[in-house]
Design a protein around this motif. Structure first.
Motif, mmCIF file in Angstrom:
data_model
loop_
_atom_site.group_PDB
_atom_site.id
_atom_site.type_symbol
_atom_site.label_atom_id
_atom_site.label_comp_id
_atom_site.label_asym_id
_atom_site.label_seq_id
_atom_site.Cartn_x
_atom_site.Cartn_y
_atom_site.Cartn_z
ATOM 1 N N THR A 35 0.641 -1.222 -0.035
ATOM 2 C CA THR A 35 -0.007 -0.057 0.038
ATOM 3 C C THR A 35 0.856 1.130 -0.137
ATOM 4 O O THR A 35 1.662 1.429 1.061
ATOM 5 N N GLU A 36 0.680 2.131 -0.918
ATOM 6 C CA GLU A 36 1.483 3.189 -1.003
ATOM 7 C C GLU A 36 1.008 4.309 0.163
ATOM 8 O O GLU A 36 -0.036 4.136 0.570
ATOM 9 N N ALA A 40 -2.512 5.111 1.911
ATOM 10 C CA ALA A 40 -2.633 4.295 3.278
ATOM 11 C C ALA A 40 -3.904 4.588 3.967
ATOM 12 O O ALA A 40 -4.739 3.761 4.565
ATOM 13 N N CYS A 41 -4.160 5.989 4.067
ATOM 14 C CA CYS A 41 -5.298 6.452 5.198
ATOM 15 C C CYS A 41 -6.733 6.052 4.486
ATOM 16 O O CYS A 41 -7.710 5.942 5.315
ATOM 17 N N PHE A 42 -6.641 5.922 3.152
ATOM 18 C CA PHE A 42 -7.982 5.739 2.531
ATOM 19 C C PHE A 42 -8.291 4.229 2.454
ATOM 20 O O PHE A 42 -9.126 3.715 2.565
ATOM 21 N N SER A 43 -7.188 3.417 2.728
ATOM 22 C CA SER A 43 -7.481 1.773 2.545
ATOM 23 C C SER A 43 -7.726 1.327 4.027
ATOM 24 O O SER A 43 -8.483 0.314 3.917
ATOM 25 N N ASN A 44 -7.612 1.977 4.939
ATOM 26 C CA ASN A 44 -7.853 1.676 6.151
ATOM 27 C C ASN A 44 -7.933 2.729 7.267
ATOM 28 O O ASN A 44 -7.181 3.135 8.096
ATOM 29 N N PRO A 45 -8.967 3.501 7.003
ATOM 30 C CA PRO A 45 -9.172 4.977 7.936
ATOM 31 C C PRO A 45 -9.329 4.604 9.358
ATOM 32 O O PRO A 45 -8.463 5.553 10.045
ATOM 33 N N LEU A 46 -9.794 3.340 9.883
ATOM 34 C CA LEU A 46 -9.912 3.626 11.456
ATOM 35 C C LEU A 46 -8.418 3.115 11.924
ATOM 36 O O LEU A 46 -8.239 3.937 12.838
ATOM 37 N N PHE A 47 -7.720 2.382 11.143
ATOM 38 C CA PHE A 47 -6.397 2.223 11.668
ATOM 39 C C PHE A 47 -5.541 3.443 11.712
ATOM 40 O O PHE A 47 -4.628 3.772 12.691
ATOM 41 N N CYS A 48 -5.728 4.279 10.530
ATOM 42 C CA CYS A 48 -5.217 5.527 10.474
ATOM 43 C C CYS A 48 -5.245 6.598 11.589
ATOM 44 O O CYS A 48 -4.550 7.046 12.110
ATOM 45 N N CYS A 49 -6.738 6.417 11.901
ATOM 46 C CA CYS A 49 -7.034 7.351 12.963
ATOM 47 C C CYS A 49 -6.358 6.932 14.366
ATOM 48 O O CYS A 49 -5.983 7.680 15.190
ATOM 49 N N LEU A 50 -6.412 5.483 14.631
ATOM 50 C CA LEU A 50 -5.882 4.800 15.719
ATOM 51 C C LEU A 50 -4.147 5.338 15.750
ATOM 52 O O LEU A 50 -3.907 5.781 16.895
ATOM 53 N N ALA A 51 -3.583 5.278 14.912
ATOM 54 C CA ALA A 51 -2.189 5.549 14.543
ATOM 55 C C ALA A 51 -1.985 7.046 14.754
ATOM 56 O O ALA A 51 -0.915 7.535 15.457
#
Length: 121
Positions: A35-36, A40-51
Motif C-alpha cells: 500500500t503506497e 494508506a489512510c484511505f485503505s484503512n481509515p480506522l487504523f489511520c485514526c488510531l495511529a
C-alpha cells in the motif's frame, strides 16, 4: 589468565558482524510497499485514526505482529542502536518494548520497518 566473559564477547562480536552485514544489504532493498503511503489512510481509515491518536500503541502492536508474537526474538530497536542487546530485554521483553515505543518512538518505527524488509527480502 582466561577471561570468563570471553564467550559472551565473541557472541556479541558475531551478532555485531551479522548486523553490519544486514545493514550493508539494506541499500539494495526495494522501496515499494503493498500500500503506497499516499493511499494508506484511505485503505484503512480506522487504523489511520488510531495511529494518529495513539502512535506508541500502534508501534507496539506492529512490532509484536512483525515478530509473529514471539518476543524471544525481540531486541531493543532490533539492534539498530549501540545499547541494543545490553538492556536485559530477554528478561522482560514486553516492558522493554513498551519503553522503546514510548521513549524512542522514531527508532521503534524504523526498527520494525527494517525487520519487515529483512524478513521479506
Amino acid at each position: 589468565m582466561m577471561n570468563n566473559g570471553g564467550g559472551k564477547a565473541s557472541l556479541r562480536e558475531a551478532k555485531l558482524e551479522q548486523r553490519k552485514m544486514m545493514y550493508n544489504n539494506r541499500g539494495q532493498y526495494s522501496y515499494t510497499w503493498q500500500t503506497e503511503m499516499k493511499s494508506a489512510c484511505f485503505s484503512n481509515p480506522l487504523f489511520c485514526c488510531l495511529a494518529v491518536f495513539c502512535s506508541p500503541c500502534v508501534s507496539y502492536s506492529n512490532r509484536q505482529e512483525a515478530l509473529h508474537g514471539d518476543m524471544r526474538f525481540y531486541t531493543c530497536c532490533q539492534g539498530l542502536l549501540p545499547c541494543s542487546g545490553r538492556m536485559k530485554e530477554e528478561q522482560c521483553p514486553k516492558v522493554c518494548l513498551c519503553l522503546e515505543v514510548s521513549c524512542c518512538f522514531p527508532s521503534s518505527v524504523l526498527a520494525t520497518r527494517y525487520l519487515l524488509q529483512d524478513e521479506m527480502q
